[in-house]
Every structure is written in structure tokens, then in C-alpha cells.
Design an enzyme around this catalytic site. Structure first.
Site, mmCIF file in Angstrom:
data_model
loop_
_atom_site.group_PDB
_atom_site.id
_atom_site.type_symbol
_atom_site.label_atom_id
_atom_site.label_comp_id
_atom_site.label_asym_id
_atom_site.label_seq_id
_atom_site.Cartn_x
_atom_site.Cartn_y
_atom_site.Cartn_z
ATOM 1 N N PRO A 2 -6.856 -7.836 -4.241
ATOM 2 C CA PRO A 2 -7.343 -9.051 -4.896
ATOM 3 C C PRO A 2 -7.690 -10.128 -3.864
ATOM 4 O O PRO A 2 -6.906 -10.398 -2.960
ATOM 5 C CB PRO A 2 -6.157 -9.478 -5.760
ATOM 6 C CG PRO A 2 -5.359 -8.234 -5.964
ATOM 7 C CD PRO A 2 -5.526 -7.445 -4.703
ATOM 8 N N GLU A 3 -8.877 -10.698 -4.019
ATOM 9 C CA GLU A 3 -9.312 -11.759 -3.111
ATOM 10 C C GLU A 3 -9.532 -13.034 -3.904
ATOM 11 O O GLU A 3 -9.112 -13.124 -5.063
ATOM 12 C CB GLU A 3 -10.562 -11.289 -2.355
ATOM 13 C CG GLU A 3 -10.293 -10.013 -1.559
ATOM 14 C CD GLU A 3 -11.503 -9.499 -0.784
ATOM 15 O OE1 GLU A 3 -12.441 -10.275 -0.549
ATOM 16 O OE2 GLU A 3 -11.502 -8.302 -0.422
ATOM 17 N N LYS A 60 -5.657 -16.719 -1.309
ATOM 18 C CA LYS A 60 -5.264 -15.628 -2.203
ATOM 19 C C LYS A 60 -3.843 -15.823 -2.734
ATOM 20 O O LYS A 60 -3.199 -14.877 -3.164
ATOM 21 C CB LYS A 60 -5.389 -14.288 -1.456
ATOM 22 C CG LYS A 60 -6.842 -13.959 -1.092
ATOM 23 C CD LYS A 60 -6.973 -12.648 -0.356
ATOM 24 C CE LYS A 60 -6.766 -12.816 1.129
ATOM 25 N NZ LYS A 60 -7.057 -11.567 1.895
ATOM 26 N N TYR A 107 5.305 -1.727 -14.431
ATOM 27 C CA TYR A 107 5.046 -2.304 -13.113
ATOM 28 C C TYR A 107 5.296 -3.820 -13.096
ATOM 29 O O TYR A 107 5.041 -4.465 -12.087
ATOM 30 C CB TYR A 107 3.605 -2.024 -12.684
ATOM 31 C CG TYR A 107 3.263 -0.555 -12.618
ATOM 32 C CD1 TYR A 107 3.810 0.274 -11.640
ATOM 33 C CD2 TYR A 107 2.409 0.017 -13.555
ATOM 34 C CE1 TYR A 107 3.511 1.624 -11.590
ATOM 35 C CE2 TYR A 107 2.096 1.373 -13.508
ATOM 36 C CZ TYR A 107 2.650 2.169 -12.529
ATOM 37 O OH TYR A 107 2.353 3.504 -12.481
ATOM 38 N N ARG A 126 1.812 -1.334 -6.353
ATOM 39 C CA ARG A 126 2.046 -0.844 -4.988
ATOM 40 C C ARG A 126 3.153 -1.584 -4.244
ATOM 41 O O ARG A 126 3.498 -1.237 -3.131
ATOM 42 C CB ARG A 126 0.736 -0.907 -4.197
ATOM 43 C CG ARG A 126 -0.359 -0.037 -4.821
ATOM 44 C CD ARG A 126 -1.600 0.011 -3.973
ATOM 45 N NE ARG A 126 -1.348 0.631 -2.677
ATOM 46 C CZ ARG A 126 -2.260 0.752 -1.723
ATOM 47 N NH1 ARG A 126 -3.478 0.299 -1.925
ATOM 48 N NH2 ARG A 126 -1.964 1.331 -0.579
ATOM 49 N N LYS A 167 -15.434 -19.639 18.908
ATOM 50 C CA LYS A 167 -14.683 -18.398 18.684
ATOM 51 C C LYS A 167 -15.392 -17.198 19.325
ATOM 52 O O LYS A 167 -16.577 -16.993 19.117
ATOM 53 C CB LYS A 167 -14.531 -18.133 17.180
ATOM 54 C CG LYS A 167 -13.871 -19.276 16.411
ATOM 55 C CD LYS A 167 -12.404 -19.422 16.776
ATOM 56 C CE LYS A 167 -11.745 -20.506 15.927
ATOM 57 N NZ LYS A 167 -10.317 -20.669 16.243
ATOM 58 N N ASN A 186 -11.638 -8.308 2.580
ATOM 59 C CA ASN A 186 -12.494 -7.272 3.159
ATOM 60 C C ASN A 186 -13.825 -7.113 2.427
ATOM 61 O O ASN A 186 -14.887 -7.084 3.044
ATOM 62 C CB ASN A 186 -11.738 -5.934 3.193
ATOM 63 C CG ASN A 186 -12.265 -5.015 4.274
ATOM 64 O OD1 ASN A 186 -12.707 -5.463 5.326
ATOM 65 N ND2 ASN A 186 -12.230 -3.723 4.013
#
Length: 412
Positions: A2-3, A60, A107, A126, A167, A186
Site C-alpha cells: 500500500p502506498e 504511508k 487476519y 503478511r 543528490k 515502488n
């Protein structure tokens, strides 16, 4: 994982359905990996009787502001998700819980019932998520260490360009750095880089000002669109790389163009080589690296060919197995079967073969010493027509054993 869009969808749902209501019942799982730094019983006691005043998010991370501290905070990890009974939320595939499952789900890590009967649950299949209890979640890690939120606190264009100029990390790694900018994960990083036509390995400080502007715009557009559709990936535009980024190499395409994969900062990155091209010194370095890899592979290929030609053989058979699967298959066999397959020691000339008389007989019986008997010459011709010398020997042995028994009994 999840983002920002998935967590924002959860925050909006909590804000719409739960804010202003009092918690009357709470159940925390006995899972110290997820319930972090607080006993489940203490977490339950801290929430029951409190009214939810607000639902907040940064990056997040999400937390509930109650009418008095402390406040529960939620770090979603790999598969964390908020579910409100009877309310459809994010359809994020990795955290989806079937509506036919028991409620609360097996869960569930934190179950809450409100004073109007509404129930919600934070689940995690998870177990990489974290639920914590803080007096002020914004003032302590991990939230206090986050950079500006990509949706609520977007960088101004000039600050954005200047930050990149300082950077030297690959652009993909920088976008994933939550202390630089929070909320982008990602899949979002791959999407904004594809839309801005920037290679994920391009050094941040070497990106042109024009491409920095394009990236700044694409971050805004991708976030706003994904939040607008409630993080439902089925509603994402068809020309997004998102829809093909998890397909196998060679089968992944977007707008008819091949998608390739490269590892950047330990994360797999999907990009389109035809459109996302390395510039300047990064391109030269990549070419040198590619030539080095090609040469190394060529040398390995030559060495393996030589090794195949010079492979030693023993007794007309290969000295050892070449397949790991074959070895594993052999190991899986029972010990007795492996012993049967081994080459038996040669028998002495005077021994009879007890297990030849009964095929498939008991192994223990077959392992007994063979009986010995005095050989007597067999009656009749010693050789039979059409038999080889080996066959003659074996036939002769059988005949001598049978013929020798009768005369002995008669004499006695």
C-alpha cells in the site's frame, strides 16, 4: 505494498464513516510483531470509551486523533488494510479480504465497534504492518522522520529542482527515500518516471531542468488521479505502465513498447528502454558495465564448454550426476530403495542364491548367508546347445545343487 493512494483511500473512508463516533468495543490480536510497543490489553483499554475526532495521514502512515490522547497509529507495511463492515474501500489486490470470509477476518489485528453499531478492522495477512500507541504520533518516529507528504505538502518547483541538484543517488532510489518525500512507493515511482520519460538509474543531480519539471508535474498527476479513483487500479488510465509492470520479462508491454526490468536500490524497477534513456555520463558508465558483463558471460561460457569436454568418466559412466533435481529425487527415496540400487558385491563360486528362487521376497530373508553344499558332477552332458559359457555355468550350478541332494540322502 500500500502506498499513498491506498492509505489515503482508507483515511477518507474513516473520516466519512467513523469520525464523531464513540468506540464501545475493541479487540487487539495477540501478535507482538504487529502490535508494537504496547500490550494488546492496554491498547484496548486506551481506545474504549474514546470518540474519534479525526483521521490523519502522512506518507504511508495513518493515525486516529481521539478526544483525548493517546492515539493509535497504523503503518501499513506490505499488506495492511482498513476494512469497514458494509463499506467498499480500496481494491488493492494484495490486501483484499473476501467478503465471504468471517467477520472480523482471521487476519484482523485490531477490531473496533462504534456506538452506532458500525465496525471496522485493520487487517494484515503478511504481518509486516505496525500498530502503535502514541500521545502525539507526529512528534515521534517513524512519522517525525518523514519528508514532506507528496500529496498534501508538495514541493515548489524551484525547491524540487534544487533538491535534485544536490543528490547523487539514482532517481528511483531518491523517490523511494521517505525522508526526502513521503508517500511514493515502488509502483508509483515506476509510473512517474515512465510518464516523465526518465530512466530509473539516472543520477538525480544529472537530470536536466526540463525533465525535473516534467517529473514534478507527473508526480502531481499520478497521485491525484489514483486518489480520485479511490486507489482502484481497474480505474487507472490504460496507458499507465502499472498494468504490465508485474508481468514476466518478454511478455510485458505498454502502448506496444517493450518493458524491461532493472534492480535499483534493491527494488525491481520497470521501465521502457525505448523511451527512458540514460543521459550523459550515466549512459557511458552503463555501456562500460554492460561490456564488462558480456565479457564475463563469454568467459564463463568458454570455461563451461571446456569443462564439459574434459569431464572425467569412470567405468564407462559419468562420475557424478549433473542435475540437482536428480540428486534430490535420489535423496527422497527410502534408504532401503537406495540400498537396492547399489551394486552388490560379487558372490563366491560355492554360494547358492537364495533370493533367486522367490522374486520380490523379504529383504531380511534374502540377506541370510547362502547354504553351502558339496558339489557333485551332474549326470548327462555338461554343456547344452545354444547356451553361452556364462549360461552354461549358471545352469550347471543349478543342476549340481539339485542332483547332489538325492545321493546324499540315499547314502545316509
Amino acid at each position: 505494498m500500500p502506498e499513498l493512494p491506498e492509505v489515503e483511500a482508507a483515511r477518507l473512508a474513516l473520516e466519512e464513516h467513523c469520525v464523531g463516533k464513540r468506540i464501545v468495543r475493541c479487540s487487539a490480536a495477540e501478535d507482538t510483531k504487529v502490535i508494537d510497543g504496547v500490550a494488546p490489553s492496554r491498547l484496548e483499554a486506551a481506545l474504549v470509551g474514546r470518540t474519534i475526532a479525526a483521521a490523519r495521514r502522512k506518507g504511508k502512515n495513518l493515525w486516529l486523533v481521539l478526544d483525548s490522547p493517546p492515539s493509535p497509529s497504523f503503518q501499513f507495511g506490505m499488506a495492511g488494510a482498513i476494512y469497514i463492515k458494509g463499506v467498499e474501500l480500496s481494491k488493492y489486490k494484495r490486501s483484499a479480504v473476501s467478503p465471504t470470509e468471517e467477520w472480523p477476518s482471521k487476519y484482523s489485528k485490531l477490531f473496533v465497534e462504534l456506538d452506532d453499531g458500525l465496525e471496522f478492522s485493520f487487517t494484515d495477512k503478511r504481518r509486516f504492518a505496525k500498530i502503535r500507541l502514541f500521545d502525539n504520533p507526529e512528534a515521534v518516529p517513524p512519522i517525525s522522520e518523514l519528508g514532506p507528504d507528496a500529496l498534501c505538502e508538495p514541493m515548489q518547483l524551484d525547491d524540487f529542482v534544487q533538491s535534485f541538484g544536490r543528490k547523487n543517488a539514482p532517481i528511483k532510489s531518491l523517490l523511494l527515500d521517505q525522508s526526502f518525500m513521503s508517500g511514493i512507493g515502488n509502483w508509483m515511482a515506476d509510473e512517474v518516471l515512465y510518464q516523465a520519460r526518465i530512466h530509473p538509474m539516472q543520477t538525480s543531480s544529472k537530470i536536466s531542468k526540463e525533465k525535473c519539471k516534467a517529473l514534478h508535474r507527473c508526480i502531481k498527476e499520478v497521485i491525484e488521479k489514483s486518489v480520485e479513483v479511490g486507489a482502484d487500479s481497474n480505474e487507472f488510465p490504460e496507458n499507465w505502465i502499472f498494468h504490465s509492470r508485474e508481468k514476466k520479462p518478454g511478455k510485458a508491454f505498454v502502448d506496444g513498447k517493450k518493458i524491461d526490468f532493472v534492480t535499483v536500490g534493491g527494488r525491481t524497477s520497470a521501465y521502457v528502454p525505448e523511451l527512458q534513456i540514460l543521459d550523459g555520463a550515466d549512459a557511458a558508465a552503463a555501456n562500460r558495465s554492460k561490456k564488462g558483463r558480456d565479457k564475463a558471460e563469454e568467459n564463463v561460457g568458454k570455461t563451461s564448454k571446456k569443462g564439459q569436454k574434459a569431464a572425467p568418466k569412470e567405468g564407462g559412466k559419468t562420475a557424478q550426476k549433473t542435475s540437482v533435481d536428480e540428486e534430490e529425487e535420489e535423496d527422497d527415496k527410502p534408504a532401503k530403495q537406495r540400498a537396492k540400487g547399489a551394486k552388490a558385491p560379487p558372490k563366491k563360486a560355492g554360494n547358492t542364491r537364495a533370493d533367486d528362487h522367490k522374486e520380490g521376497g523379504d529383504e531380511d530373508e534374502g540377506a541370510k548367508p547362502a547354504k553351502r553344499g558339496r558339489k557333485r558332477p551332474a549326470k548327462g552332458p555338461s554343456k547344452k546347445e545354444g547356451c553361452s559359457s556364462d549360461d552354461e555355468d549358471s545352469l550347471g550350478k543349478e543342476e549340481t545343487v539339485v542332483a547332489a541332494k538325492r545321493p546324499q540322502r540315499k547314502k545316509r
